[in-house]
Design a protein around this motif. Sequence first.
Motif, PDB file in Angstrom:
ATOM      1  N   VAL A   8      -0.532  -3.908   2.273  1.00  0.00           N
ATOM      2  CA  VAL A   8       0.520  -3.056   1.709  1.00  0.00           C
ATOM      3  C   VAL A   8       0.207  -1.633   2.141  1.00  0.00           C
ATOM      4  CG1 VAL A   8      -0.686  -2.587  -0.472  1.00  0.00           C
ATOM      5  CG2 VAL A   8       1.827  -2.607  -0.415  1.00  0.00           C
ATOM      6  N   HIS A   9       1.208  -0.766   2.170  1.00  0.00           N
ATOM      7  CA  HIS A   9       0.948   0.593   2.654  1.00  0.00           C
ATOM      8  C   HIS A   9      -0.023   1.339   1.766  1.00  0.00           C
ATOM      9  CE1 HIS A   9       1.517   4.351   4.738  1.00  0.00           C
ATOM     10  NE2 HIS A   9       1.823   4.942   3.598  1.00  0.00           N
ATOM     11  N   LEU A  10       0.154   1.240   0.441  1.00  0.00           N
ATOM     12  CA  LEU A  10      -0.712   1.999  -0.462  1.00  0.00           C
ATOM     13  C   LEU A  10      -0.885   1.259  -1.773  1.00  0.00           C
ATOM     14  CD1 LEU A  10       1.046   3.588  -2.918  1.00  0.00           C
ATOM     15  CD2 LEU A  10       1.918   4.810  -0.947  1.00  0.00           C
ATOM     16  N   ILE A  11      -1.942   1.616  -2.485  1.00  0.00           N
ATOM     17  CA  ILE A  11      -2.229   1.122  -3.832  1.00  0.00           C
ATOM     18  C   ILE A  11      -2.451   2.332  -4.726  1.00  0.00           C
ATOM     19  CG2 ILE A  11      -3.893  -0.091  -5.276  1.00  0.00           C
ATOM     20  CD1 ILE A  11      -2.505  -2.102  -3.706  1.00  0.00           C
ATOM     21  N   ALA A  21       1.432  -7.874  -9.106  1.00  0.00           N
ATOM     22  CA  ALA A  21       1.367  -9.237  -8.580  1.00  0.00           C
ATOM     23  C   ALA A  21       0.222  -9.394  -7.589  1.00  0.00           C
ATOM     24  CB  ALA A  21       2.697  -9.599  -7.924  1.00  0.00           C
ATOM     25  N   MET A  22       0.032  -8.413  -6.718  1.00  0.00           N
ATOM     26  CA  MET A  22      -1.053  -8.475  -5.738  1.00  0.00           C
ATOM     27  C   MET A  22      -2.418  -8.482  -6.417  1.00  0.00           C
ATOM     28  SD  MET A  22       0.231  -5.781  -2.840  1.00  0.00           S
ATOM     29  CE  MET A  22      -1.329  -5.895  -1.958  1.00  0.00           C
ATOM     30  N   LEU A  23      -2.593  -7.584  -7.370  1.00  0.00           N
ATOM     31  CA  LEU A  23      -3.877  -7.497  -8.065  1.00  0.00           C
ATOM     32  C   LEU A  23      -4.191  -8.786  -8.807  1.00  0.00           C
ATOM     33  CD1 LEU A  23      -3.515  -3.843  -9.410  1.00  0.00           C
ATOM     34  CD2 LEU A  23      -5.114  -4.604  -7.652  1.00  0.00           C
ATOM     35  N   ASN A  24      -3.173  -9.344  -9.443  1.00  0.00           N
ATOM     36  CA  ASN A  24      -3.375 -10.592 -10.164  1.00  0.00           C
ATOM     37  C   ASN A  24      -3.673 -11.734  -9.199  1.00  0.00           C
ATOM     38  OD1 ASN A  24      -3.117 -12.425 -12.569  1.00  0.00           O
ATOM     39  ND2 ASN A  24      -1.433 -13.207 -11.335  1.00  0.00           N
ATOM     40  N   ARG A  25      -2.939 -11.783  -8.079  1.00  0.00           N
ATOM     41  CA  ARG A  25      -3.179 -12.849  -7.096  1.00  0.00           C
ATOM     42  C   ARG A  25      -4.588 -12.756  -6.527  1.00  0.00           C
ATOM     43  NH1 ARG A  25      -0.548 -11.431  -2.253  1.00  0.00           N
ATOM     44  NH2 ARG A  25       1.482 -11.719  -3.220  1.00  0.00           N
ATOM     45  N   LYS A  59      -7.458  -4.308 -14.057  1.00  0.00           N
ATOM     46  CA  LYS A  59      -6.473  -4.801 -13.099  1.00  0.00           C
ATOM     47  C   LYS A  59      -7.091  -5.216 -11.768  1.00  0.00           C
ATOM     48  CE  LYS A  59      -2.154  -2.729 -14.654  1.00  0.00           C
ATOM     49  NZ  LYS A  59      -0.944  -1.971 -14.226  1.00  0.00           N
ATOM     50  N   LEU A  60      -8.193  -4.574 -11.379  1.00  0.00           N
ATOM     51  CA  LEU A  60      -8.838  -4.875 -10.100  1.00  0.00           C
ATOM     52  C   LEU A  60     -10.166  -5.563 -10.356  1.00  0.00           C
ATOM     53  CD1 LEU A  60      -8.841  -4.570  -6.992  1.00  0.00           C
ATOM     54  CD2 LEU A  60     -10.006  -2.374  -7.312  1.00  0.00           C
ATOM     55  N   ASP A  61     -10.282  -6.805  -9.907  1.00  0.00           N
ATOM     56  CA  ASP A  61     -11.499  -7.576 -10.116  1.00  0.00           C
ATOM     57  C   ASP A  61     -12.678  -6.950  -9.382  1.00  0.00           C
ATOM     58  OD1 ASP A  61     -13.386 -10.041  -9.237  1.00  0.00           O
ATOM     59  OD2 ASP A  61     -12.336 -10.538 -11.096  1.00  0.00           O
ATOM     60  N   GLU A  62     -13.858  -7.069  -9.944  1.00  0.00           N
ATOM     61  CA  GLU A  62     -15.061  -6.478  -9.356  1.00  0.00           C
ATOM     62  C   GLU A  62     -15.368  -7.048  -7.971  1.00  0.00           C
ATOM     63  OE1 GLU A  62     -16.960  -4.033 -10.333  1.00  0.00           O
ATOM     64  OE2 GLU A  62     -15.974  -3.665 -12.267  1.00  0.00           O
ATOM     65  N   LYS A  63     -14.908  -8.260  -7.714  1.00  0.00           N
ATOM     66  CA  LYS A  63     -15.204  -8.908  -6.427  1.00  0.00           C
ATOM     67  C   LYS A  63     -14.142  -8.600  -5.369  1.00  0.00           C
ATOM     68  CE  LYS A  63     -15.546 -13.051  -8.339  1.00  0.00           C
ATOM     69  NZ  LYS A  63     -15.567 -12.746  -9.774  1.00  0.00           N
ATOM     70  N   VAL A  64     -13.106  -7.859  -5.738  1.00  0.00           N
ATOM     71  CA  VAL A  64     -12.027  -7.525  -4.812  1.00  0.00           C
ATOM     72  C   VAL A  64     -12.170  -6.079  -4.364  1.00  0.00           C
ATOM     73  CG1 VAL A  64      -9.526  -7.324  -4.523  1.00  0.00           C
ATOM     74  CG2 VAL A  64     -10.480  -9.178  -5.910  1.00  0.00           C
ATOM     75  N   ASN A  65     -12.072  -5.842  -3.066  1.00  0.00           N
ATOM     76  CA  ASN A  65     -12.167  -4.488  -2.521  1.00  0.00           C
ATOM     77  C   ASN A  65     -10.795  -4.004  -2.047  1.00  0.00           C
ATOM     78  OD1 ASN A  65     -15.103  -4.308  -2.674  1.00  0.00           O
ATOM     79  ND2 ASN A  65     -15.108  -5.809  -1.026  1.00  0.00           N
ATOM     80  N   ILE A 234      -1.643 -11.865   4.050  1.00  0.00           N
ATOM     81  CA  ILE A 234      -0.386 -11.856   3.304  1.00  0.00           C
ATOM     82  C   ILE A 234       0.178 -10.449   3.370  1.00  0.00           C
ATOM     83  CG2 ILE A 234       0.735 -12.247   1.082  1.00  0.00           C
ATOM     84  CD1 ILE A 234      -1.584 -14.105   0.337  1.00  0.00           C
ATOM     85  N   CYS A 235       1.317 -10.309   4.020  1.00  0.00           N
ATOM     86  CA  CYS A 235       1.962  -9.001   4.137  1.00  0.00           C
ATOM     87  C   CYS A 235       2.847  -8.799   2.908  1.00  0.00           C
ATOM     88  CB  CYS A 235       2.786  -8.924   5.419  1.00  0.00           C
ATOM     89  SG  CYS A 235       3.577  -7.323   5.645  1.00  0.00           S
TER      90      CYS A 235
END
Length: 509
Positions: A8-11, A21-25, A59-65, A234-235
């Motif tokens: 995605v362009h930005l967070i 949705a992205m953060l949850n996925r 909202k952002l899991d510790e294992k996700v960068n 996933i775009c």
Amino acid sequence: MKKVFMVVHLIDVNKGGMTTAMLNRSKMLVDNGFASDLVTFDYNPKYPNIIKELREIGKLDEKVNILNVNEYYRDLNTSGETDTSYYDQMSQIEQEGYHIQDDEFKTKNYIRYFSNGVYKMYKKWTKTGFLSHIDHFNDTRQRVRREEFHQNKYLHREVGYDPKNNKMNMERYYTPDGFCYLMRWYDSETEKQQQVFLFNKDTNKAQMYKNNKEYHADWLNRICKEEEERPFVICDGPGSSSKVRAMKADVAKRIYMVHINHFEKPYTYGSKVKTDHIDFLENIHELDALVVLTHDQKKDIERQFGSHNNIVIIPNSLPYSEVPEVTKDERKVSMFVRYHRQKAIDEAIHAFARVIKKVPDARLEIYGHGSEKDNLIELINQLNLTEHVFIKGYSKNVKKEMAESIVTLMTSEYEAFGLSIIESFINGTPVVSYDCNYGPRDVIQDGQDGFIVKQKDQKALAAHIIKLLKNPQQANEMGQKGRENVLDEFTNQAVLDKWLNLFKELDKK
């Protein structure tokens, strides 16, 4: 471990349903054996703060960068300690050889600098005393350059301006130890980007790209090739689709998400397709997969662009959670929405003017953020609803606010799904929604767990709100039915199986 990149362009912290949705996925996938990172292209030196806050609010899991192209090449080219010497020098108020105009420093946080009667510099500080940037001028008082400072006290970005029109003609980006790792040229007349130059600290070569599309696609190729197994990309952002399509086909399996109604106004079949969706919709046959959120949108896309056996329906989801232990406020109606014209919040406000004629102590609380905030406040004042309708801003405890409400509203002109409907049901609260493309019809069972109202029918919208306000027991029962429906179809576990099936099928190809 298989990697899934979400592009995605930005967070940011206060973004809407797509980001949620992205953060949850991403969390759903890492909890089930995948590695998952979010990939962004914007330039934002505050990403460390954004990541920190997203983690703090869960909202952002510790294992996700969050991987950012600028941070990637900045870190790749940083070999020394952060050099703060230039910042330390320039952040001083007094500068040798300059006369200063500082009479507004205490109130407006800026100082002008003059050398022998010539205006040379403009320095701007934040309210906390941090030097934000310096503008430099030529002898005829035309801005030619801006220096921007990172919160870690180093020069991180330099912008050049054409003195003829004060428009940007160049950008340079620096590492903490002072190396320029990236430069962009612009046509100052059209403000269009011309070339991108990437520099490597360990070589004497400069890599030139024609535009950001080439630059970003090359980076996506690079991070995908670093994985041991071919990853999934996933775009999620439609504006990034051309960059993902420009990747090498063999480095990743590329999946394109449609998070919004793909039509322009009036947002129904036959309308003009949104510009940022045309690229991948006209090339569906080339895509590994196209994921949409609803059956109706799939039908409309296939009707216009053909059926290529690669369009999959995977709705957004939310993790299972218990309903918060709160007492229902039988006079509280709420909305959780961006303050944007698409959301047609003015429809709900107008309808609420009808509601209070029948339920005088009812109130509407509107949670969110966005550019329409001032216009909404003005409308509330015009309708004399200041004691009944409240602009509450961003909520960090959406579950509690939803669970307390007797009903939530959605009055959007268009959607692709309406994640707030799912969230309301999970928290045991019915929804009254306008019938828009797409989403409400896929989730709300009209008359059972909520109501679907014809677009722009403020009278009917108000009537359903009044009905639930006057019958709180019915509202509670409808909210529970909505929760049962969501738990069956829209929780992470139910939706995870759909993603796993898609990944399995793509790996076969």
